[in-house]
Scaffold this motif. Structure first.
Motif, PDB file in Angstrom:
ATOM      1  N   ILE A   1       0.839  -1.206   0.000  1.00 62.53           N
ATOM      2  CA  ILE A   1       0.000   0.000   0.000  1.00 62.53           C
ATOM      3  C   ILE A   1       0.871   1.251   0.000  1.00 62.53           C
ATOM      4  O   ILE A   1       0.647   2.201  -0.773  1.00 62.53           O
ATOM      5  CB  ILE A   1      -0.948  -0.001   1.223  1.00 62.53           C
ATOM      6  N   LEU A   2       1.873   1.257   0.852  1.00 62.79           N
ATOM      7  CA  LEU A   2       2.698   2.459   0.991  1.00 62.79           C
ATOM      8  C   LEU A   2       3.593   2.681  -0.223  1.00 62.79           C
ATOM      9  O   LEU A   2       3.753   3.819  -0.683  1.00 62.79           O
ATOM     10  CB  LEU A   2       3.539   2.355   2.265  1.00 62.79           C
ATOM     11  N   THR A   3       4.172   1.623  -0.771  1.00 62.20           N
ATOM     12  CA  THR A   3       4.992   1.820  -1.967  1.00 62.20           C
ATOM     13  C   THR A   3       4.113   2.134  -3.179  1.00 62.20           C
ATOM     14  O   THR A   3       4.565   2.799  -4.119  1.00 62.20           O
ATOM     15  CB  THR A   3       5.871   0.588  -2.250  1.00 62.20           C
TER      16      THR A   3
ATOM     17  N   LEU B   1      -0.008 -10.138  13.202  1.00 56.20           N
ATOM     18  CA  LEU B   1      -0.623  -8.948  12.622  1.00 56.20           C
ATOM     19  C   LEU B   1      -0.343  -7.735  13.502  1.00 56.20           C
ATOM     20  O   LEU B   1      -0.679  -7.704  14.683  1.00 56.20           O
ATOM     21  CB  LEU B   1      -2.129  -9.148  12.478  1.00 56.20           C
ATOM     22  N   HIS B   2       0.266  -6.712  12.892  1.00 55.28           N
ATOM     23  CA  HIS B   2       0.646  -5.513  13.641  1.00 55.28           C
ATOM     24  C   HIS B   2      -0.166  -4.311  13.167  1.00 55.28           C
ATOM     25  O   HIS B   2      -0.957  -4.413  12.205  1.00 55.28           O
ATOM     26  CB  HIS B   2       2.147  -5.250  13.485  1.00 55.28           C
ATOM     27  N   ILE B   3       0.028  -3.182  13.817  1.00 56.83           N
ATOM     28  CA  ILE B   3      -0.778  -1.994  13.513  1.00 56.83           C
ATOM     29  C   ILE B   3      -0.299  -1.272  12.258  1.00 56.83           C
ATOM     30  O   ILE B   3      -0.856  -0.240  11.895  1.00 56.83           O
ATOM     31  CB  ILE B   3      -0.767  -1.019  14.703  1.00 56.83           C
ATOM     32  N   GLY B   4       0.676  -1.820  11.566  1.00 63.95           N
ATOM     33  CA  GLY B   4       1.156  -1.189  10.346  1.00 63.95           C
ATOM     34  C   GLY B   4       0.070  -1.027   9.306  1.00 63.95           C
ATOM     35  O   GLY B   4       0.054  -0.053   8.552  1.00 63.95           O
ATOM     36  N   ILE B   5      -0.881  -1.982   9.240  1.00 64.26           N
ATOM     37  CA  ILE B   5      -1.955  -1.885   8.250  1.00 64.26           C
ATOM     38  C   ILE B   5      -2.814  -0.656   8.524  1.00 64.26           C
ATOM     39  O   ILE B   5      -3.279   0.011   7.580  1.00 64.26           O
ATOM     40  CB  ILE B   5      -2.808  -3.182   8.244  1.00 64.26           C
ATOM     41  N   ILE B   6      -3.009  -0.329   9.795  1.00 64.08           N
ATOM     42  CA  ILE B   6      -3.783   0.867  10.136  1.00 64.08           C
ATOM     43  C   ILE B   6      -3.029   2.114   9.702  1.00 64.08           C
ATOM     44  O   ILE B   6      -3.611   3.052   9.128  1.00 64.08           O
ATOM     45  CB  ILE B   6      -4.075   0.902  11.655  1.00 64.08           C
ATOM     46  N   ILE B   7      -1.729   2.136   9.959  1.00 62.30           N
ATOM     47  CA  ILE B   7      -0.902   3.277   9.540  1.00 62.30           C
ATOM     48  C   ILE B   7      -0.983   3.462   8.030  1.00 62.30           C
ATOM     49  O   ILE B   7      -1.146   4.572   7.526  1.00 62.30           O
ATOM     50  CB  ILE B   7       0.554   3.065   9.993  1.00 62.30           C
ATOM     51  N   ALA B   8      -0.882   2.358   7.290  1.00 67.63           N
ATOM     52  CA  ALA B   8      -0.898   2.435   5.824  1.00 67.63           C
ATOM     53  C   ALA B   8      -2.227   2.978   5.315  1.00 67.63           C
ATOM     54  O   ALA B   8      -2.259   3.840   4.413  1.00 67.63           O
ATOM     55  CB  ALA B   8      -0.624   1.054   5.231  1.00 67.63           C
ATOM     56  N   ILE B   9      -3.333   2.498   5.870  1.00 65.67           N
ATOM     57  CA  ILE B   9      -4.647   2.954   5.407  1.00 65.67           C
ATOM     58  C   ILE B   9      -4.869   4.417   5.767  1.00 65.67           C
ATOM     59  O   ILE B   9      -5.431   5.198   4.972  1.00 65.67           O
ATOM     60  CB  ILE B   9      -5.760   2.060   5.993  1.00 65.67           C
ATOM     61  N   VAL B  10      -4.425   4.824   6.944  1.00 65.30           N
ATOM     62  CA  VAL B  10      -4.550   6.235   7.342  1.00 65.30           C
ATOM     63  C   VAL B  10      -3.754   7.131   6.396  1.00 65.30           C
ATOM     64  O   VAL B  10      -4.241   8.188   5.952  1.00 65.30           O
ATOM     65  CB  VAL B  10      -4.093   6.432   8.803  1.00 65.30           C
ATOM     66  N   ILE B  11      -2.529   6.718   6.058  1.00 66.64           N
ATOM     67  CA  ILE B  11      -1.718   7.517   5.130  1.00 66.64           C
ATOM     68  C   ILE B  11      -2.378   7.578   3.755  1.00 66.64           C
ATOM     69  O   ILE B  11      -2.385   8.625   3.100  1.00 66.64           O
ATOM     70  CB  ILE B  11      -0.292   6.942   5.036  1.00 66.64           C
ATOM     71  N   ALA B  12      -2.965   6.465   3.317  1.00 62.78           N
ATOM     72  CA  ALA B  12      -3.671   6.461   2.024  1.00 62.78           C
ATOM     73  C   ALA B  12      -4.832   7.444   2.047  1.00 62.78           C
ATOM     74  O   ALA B  12      -5.058   8.182   1.072  1.00 62.78           O
ATOM     75  CB  ALA B  12      -4.166   5.051   1.708  1.00 62.78           C
ATOM     76  N   ALA B  13      -5.577   7.474   3.159  1.00 62.95           N
ATOM     77  CA  ALA B  13      -6.700   8.408   3.272  1.00 62.95           C
ATOM     78  C   ALA B  13      -6.214   9.861   3.279  1.00 62.95           C
ATOM     79  O   ALA B  13      -6.837  10.745   2.666  1.00 62.95           O
ATOM     80  CB  ALA B  13      -7.495   8.099   4.540  1.00 62.95           C
ATOM     81  N   ILE B  14      -5.097  10.110   3.958  1.00 69.04           N
ATOM     82  CA  ILE B  14      -4.545  11.469   3.998  1.00 69.04           C
ATOM     83  C   ILE B  14      -4.102  11.913   2.607  1.00 69.04           C
ATOM     84  O   ILE B  14      -4.378  13.042   2.177  1.00 69.04           O
ATOM     85  CB  ILE B  14      -3.372  11.542   4.995  1.00 69.04           C
TER      86      ILE B  14
END
Length: 347
Positions: free
Chosen positions: A72-74, A199-212
């Protein structure tokens, strides 16, 4: 007086988009099934195994989310500069340098800090690393008029050699028995996980950055300027926009996002830096972005698709005897189908 469209026509027009996407999904599966039959594998049993490996239990689904997070991030690192008319193929290298910076900070400076402070600081370090690496290509683009596709691609190789230099030298773990990897991060600097899983909270970070990123690009004046520059740089320049500055900082921001992906790979998955840390994540993220036509929210879905296909490689190898890399054929077929659908929709 013009007649209103019949209810059947309305129903047909509403069904067509869903039918089109259904064909996009089914066609690659059918073609890949033919390939499996040719090589002597049972496609039905194989598809059952692949689906079960991802959605059969919480562990499999958790592995999907772990795998999709850096994608997601890349992918965002590709999609954001694309809005400014740039092609960033450097997510791989920017991720690697972000992982290097965050590991260096975690090992030498932040190891005694509590996680609530140390983890955000490692994220900042990763963003700085990825942003600085992207700034090289951005500077060459703005000041030297060099093609950013070529420079970002070539910088990927430089980044991997740079990481190798450090894990064989200044960052090498003295207790590694001569294996090239860094010391392990302190436990409090690892991303929090759900109990009983990886499963870590990285997926939440990635989705939040995508929304931003979506909000900035679609809803703000800054995003409007980025889209104007990407739409027609010459017209944007004549309208008073600073094209070079916009492209420079957009590319730097995309590198920072990829750098955060590197930090998440280190703190959420690896726990230490290795020469191959994050290998292929940048290129698969690039693929996810193009499959979503560089839409910051749609690429979350395409990154999930690529993540699901990626983690089914082991199932493919165990059940059919084919190499796990055979799933790349399915991945390519999905890409071609989506791109064909997009081209047909625009025509």
């Amino acid at each position: 007086m013009a007649k209103s469209p019949s209810s059947a026509a309305k129903l047909l027009s509403s069904v067509r988009p869903s039918l089109g996407w259904g064909i996009v999904i089914v066609t690659p599966l059918v073609i890949f099934a033919i390939f499996l039959i040719i090589v002597g594998a049972n496609p039905i049993e194989l598809y059952k195994t692949m689906i079960h490996s991802v959605f059969g239990d919480f562990y499999g689904f958790g592995e999907l989310l772990i795998k999709a997070t850096p994608f997601i991030l890349t992918a965002l690192a590709t999609a954001l500069p694309a809005k400014a008319g740039l092609i960033n193929v450097g997510g791989e290298g920017q991720l690697a340098i972000g992982a290097l910076f965050s590991t260096w900070a975690g090992v030498f400076y932040l190891h005694d800090l509590p996680g609530i402070i140390g983890i955000p600081l490692m994220m900042v370090a990763g963003a700085i690393g990825g942003g600085l690496w992207a700034a090289i290509a951005a500077f060459l683009k703005v000041k030297g008029n060099m093609n950013e596709t070529i420079t970002t691609l070539l910088l990927n190789y430089v980044a991997l050699f740079t990481v190798g230099l450090f894990v064989h030298g200044a960052l090498k773990d003295p207790a590694s028995f001569n294996w090239p990897f860094s010391p392990e991060l302190a436990s409090q600097l690892r991303l929090p996980t759900l109990s009983g899983s990886r499963l870590h909270i990285g997926i939440i970070i990635a989705i939040v950055i995508a929304a931003i990123v979506w909000f900035i690009v679609a809803k703000t004046r800054l995003g409007f300027g980025i889209r104007v520059v990407g739409g027609n740089a010459l017209a944007a320049m004549r309208a008073g926009y600073n094209v070079g500055r916009t492209q420079f900082w957009t590319l730097v921001a995309s590198g920072a996002i990829a750098g955060i992906a590197g930090m998440i790979v280190i703190t959420g998955i690896e726990g230490r830096l290795r020469p191959e840390t994050g290998a292929t994540y940048g290129y698969l993220g690039f693929l996810a972005a193009w499959m979503a036509w560089n839409h910051p929210l749609w690429l979350v879905g395409t990154a999930m698709i690529i993540g699901a296909i990626s983690i089914t490689g082991s199932s493919l190898e165990m059940t059919s005897g084919l190499p796990s890399s055979s799933v790349n054929i399915l991945m390519a077929l999905v890409l071609f189908a989506i791109l064909a659908k997009g081209r047909r929709s625009k025509s």
